[in-house]
Design an enzyme around this catalytic site. Sequence first.
Site, short mmCIF file in Angstrom:
data_model
loop_
_atom_site.label_atom_id
_atom_site.label_comp_id
_atom_site.label_asym_id
_atom_site.label_seq_id
_atom_site.Cartn_x
_atom_site.Cartn_y
_atom_site.Cartn_z
N ASP A 1 -62.55 -28.33 -108.76
CA ASP A 1 -63.38 -27.66 -109.77
C ASP A 1 -62.58 -26.69 -110.67
O ASP A 1 -61.78 -26.02 -110.19
CB ASP A 1 -64.42 -27.02 -109.02
CG ASP A 1 -65.45 -27.84 -108.11
OD1 ASP A 1 -65.48 -29.09 -108.68
OD2 ASP A 1 -65.91 -27.38 -107.17
N ASP B 1 -73.54 -30.82 -100.58
CA ASP B 1 -72.42 -31.86 -100.09
C ASP B 1 -71.55 -31.21 -98.77
O ASP B 1 -71.04 -30.09 -98.94
CB ASP B 1 -71.55 -32.13 -101.20
CG ASP B 1 -70.88 -33.15 -100.97
OD1 ASP B 1 -71.53 -34.52 -100.75
OD2 ASP B 1 -69.66 -33.49 -101.16
N ARG C 1 -68.79 -31.38 -117.10
CA ARG C 1 -70.20 -30.98 -116.69
C ARG C 1 -70.40 -29.60 -117.24
O ARG C 1 -69.59 -29.17 -118.01
CB ARG C 1 -70.26 -30.79 -114.95
CG ARG C 1 -69.81 -31.74 -114.45
CD ARG C 1 -69.96 -31.44 -112.74
NE ARG C 1 -69.49 -32.50 -111.75
CZ ARG C 1 -69.03 -32.37 -110.70
NH1 ARG C 1 -69.35 -31.21 -110.11
NH2 ARG C 1 -68.84 -33.32 -109.79
N ASP D 1 -75.43 -24.91 -99.72
CA ASP D 1 -74.88 -25.77 -100.40
C ASP D 1 -75.39 -27.00 -100.03
O ASP D 1 -75.98 -27.33 -99.01
CB ASP D 1 -73.09 -25.61 -99.76
CG ASP D 1 -72.30 -26.91 -100.08
OD1 ASP D 1 -72.17 -27.34 -101.53
OD2 ASP D 1 -71.60 -27.29 -99.40
N SER E 1 -61.89 -33.73 -105.08
CA SER E 1 -61.70 -33.27 -106.37
C SER E 1 -61.46 -31.73 -106.50
O SER E 1 -61.14 -31.05 -105.53
CB SER E 1 -63.05 -33.56 -106.98
OG SER E 1 -64.05 -32.73 -106.31
#
EC number: 5.4.2.8
Length: 256
Positions: A181, A14, A123, A12, A179
């Site tokens: 997803d 972030d 996205r 990953d 956020s």
Amino acid sequence: MARDEKTIFLFDVDGTLSESRAKMPEKMGKMLESLRRKVRIGFVGGSDLAKQKEQVGDNILEIFDYGFPENGVSFYKNGTLESQEKIIDVLGEEFYKEFANFVLRYLSDIDLPIKRGNFIEYRNSMINISPIGRNCSREERMKFFELDKKEKFREKMVTAMRDRFKDSCLVFSIGGQISIDCFPKGWDKTYCLRHIKKEGVENVYFFGDMTMEGGNDYEIYNHKDVHGISVGNPDDTYRKVDQALKKIGLGGLEEN
């Protein structure tokens, strides 16, 4: 010692290779350089390639054997784009419009000390939702993150979306610090495994920070074909990479 071509260390970005939305430390770049001499390496994240370049560097595709921006819906091998899909082809324009309208109405009713901009980000692989807005500063991001731990804004919103869209193909998970997803079932980080399996890889080691239930690393961390390793920050990632290498008999990071 020859490189183990049957093994990949998958990261990953972030919170794992870098602090949240920050630049990857030089130490981690050197770690990846050393690691690549021992095993194949790849990165996987929900963000698009542009955002991952901001954190890792413009040469991110040269650093890794494999790149899986947007959870692998975009797939890069040796710096070349091999394949790409788009979420709108799965959801359709009418459903997406209905979903976006619901999200905007819901967000308008959340009482936060501050709100910024970019609340919905489309996205190829997902819709990313941020109650505070992705345009917030790093200081504002951290304040929201701490407040969200107490007030559970994102957790409550996920519950509301799961109820409203229970008959759809969408899955919802809390991502990073600010956020949520939203993506079709199976389009989480496990999506990248379909590409990896075609590369002759037998052993997948995944390193991620959001491995708790509801986190966006949860599915791949718990996948039956993956050795999941939970980390707290880049320094922890470095330590656990070193430990994993020694455990599988490839020596530590400094042993080349």
